[in-house]
Design an enzyme around this catalytic site. Structure first.
Site, short mmCIF file in Angstrom:
data_model
loop_
_atom_site.label_atom_id
_atom_site.label_comp_id
_atom_site.label_asym_id
_atom_site.label_seq_id
_atom_site.Cartn_x
_atom_site.Cartn_y
_atom_site.Cartn_z
N LYS A 71 -8.16 -27.97 0.58
CA LYS A 71 -9.21 -28.98 0.76
C LYS A 71 -9.67 -29.12 2.21
O LYS A 71 -10.81 -29.48 2.46
CB LYS A 71 -8.75 -30.33 0.21
CG LYS A 71 -8.56 -30.34 -1.29
CD LYS A 71 -8.19 -31.73 -1.79
CE LYS A 71 -8.01 -31.75 -3.30
NZ LYS A 71 -7.73 -33.10 -3.82
N ALA A 132 1.60 -41.61 1.26
CA ALA A 132 0.75 -41.45 2.44
C ALA A 132 0.25 -40.01 2.59
O ALA A 132 -0.02 -39.55 3.69
CB ALA A 132 1.52 -41.86 3.70
#
Length: 278
Positions: A71, A132
């Site tokens: 990504k 996270a």
């Protein structure tokens, strides 16, 4: 731009990729839209192999879906990226324009918002994020649109906490950091978004309050997670990873084919059948 029903190709890339439901969802959409000359495949591609793969694509390609670890790696290969993708430095969708340009976008964020709205979550006064990682940053971006107050992130390390604070500052979200050891407190928030790997939240099942709010657990396999099952047992609202996957895939279909709206119900049915068969 609307493509005709000429031969076009699309695919999902990543590593590992064998588990991906994207081919099931996109092919279901093509069938419903009558795009019988469109194909959608999956390719095992890592960061090192990505540039050569992209450079080797011809004009029949309409788009790519990208999962981890690609990504961020794809960004230097693109001609432009959307503001949404730029906000989290993550591209999960590449659309090839008629003039050969590569445009990057992120449908995870609007997909998450759409999944929440589908279940009646339009606004929230506060929220909690478990984890996270990359999905957590997308969760913060989604929350920047719907959360009026603070977001507490429960993390395992100071470094991850620092990263989440940085994303919060960038996205305009009031992020507060708590240690993972206190994660049971997260479940009292009106909206809880779990972005952790399978099994990570299993120890929290006894902490689900008697009257829980909404849980958005981004996993879809195995499903339900222990936390989602405990949440539903207490009559809390649960949104699952398949909801997210379908909504973000529907947006990809619309961007790649130019056909809107995408056939969301048919795509969800196909995903449910595929998971049931596993």
């Amino acid at each position: 731009m609307t493509f005709s029903n000429e031969a076009h190709r699309a695919a999902v890339l990543g590593s590992p990729i064998a588990h991906s439901l994207s081919p099931v969802l996109h092919r279901a959409a093509y069938a419903e839209l009558g795009l019988d000359r469109w194909t959608y495949d999956r390719f095992e591609i890592d960061e090192a192999g990505l540039p050569a793969f992209v450079e080797g694509l011809d004009s029949t390609w309409a788009g790519l879906s990208l999962t981890m670890p690609l990504k961020r790696a794809v960004i230097p290969l693109l001609d432009s990226i959307s503001e949404t993708a730029s906000s989290v430095e993550a591209v999960n969708t590449v659309v090839f324009t008629e003039d050969g340009r590569r445009r990057g976008d992120n449908t995870d964020i609007p997909g998450m918002i759409a999944a929440l709205r589908e279940r009646g979550v339009e606004k929230t006064d506060s929220a909690a994020v478990l984890g996270a990682g990359a999905t957590a940053s997308s969760a913060l971006a989604a929350l920047s649109e719907i959360c009026a107050g603070p977001v507490t992130a429960y993390v395992r390390s100071r470094e991850r906490g620092k990263e989440m604070r940085g994303w919060g500052e960038r996205l305009g979200v009031d992020v507060r950091i708590s240690d993972w050891a206190e994660a049971g407190r997260a479940l009292h928030a009106p909206l809880v978004i779990a972005t952790t790997p399978a099994g990570a939240t299993d120890t929290l099942t006894d902490d689900v309050p008697a009257r829980p709010g909404t849980l958005f657990d981004v996993l879809y396999e195995p499903w339900p997670t222990g936390l989602a099952a405990a949440w539903e047992a207490r009559n809390g609202a649960v949104i699952g990873g398949l909801d997210l996957l379908v909504h973000q895939a529907a947006l990809q279909v619309e961007r790649m084919t130019g056909r809107a709206p995408a056939p969301l119900a048919a795509m969800r049915r196909a995903g449910e059948r595929a998971l049931a068969d596993r």
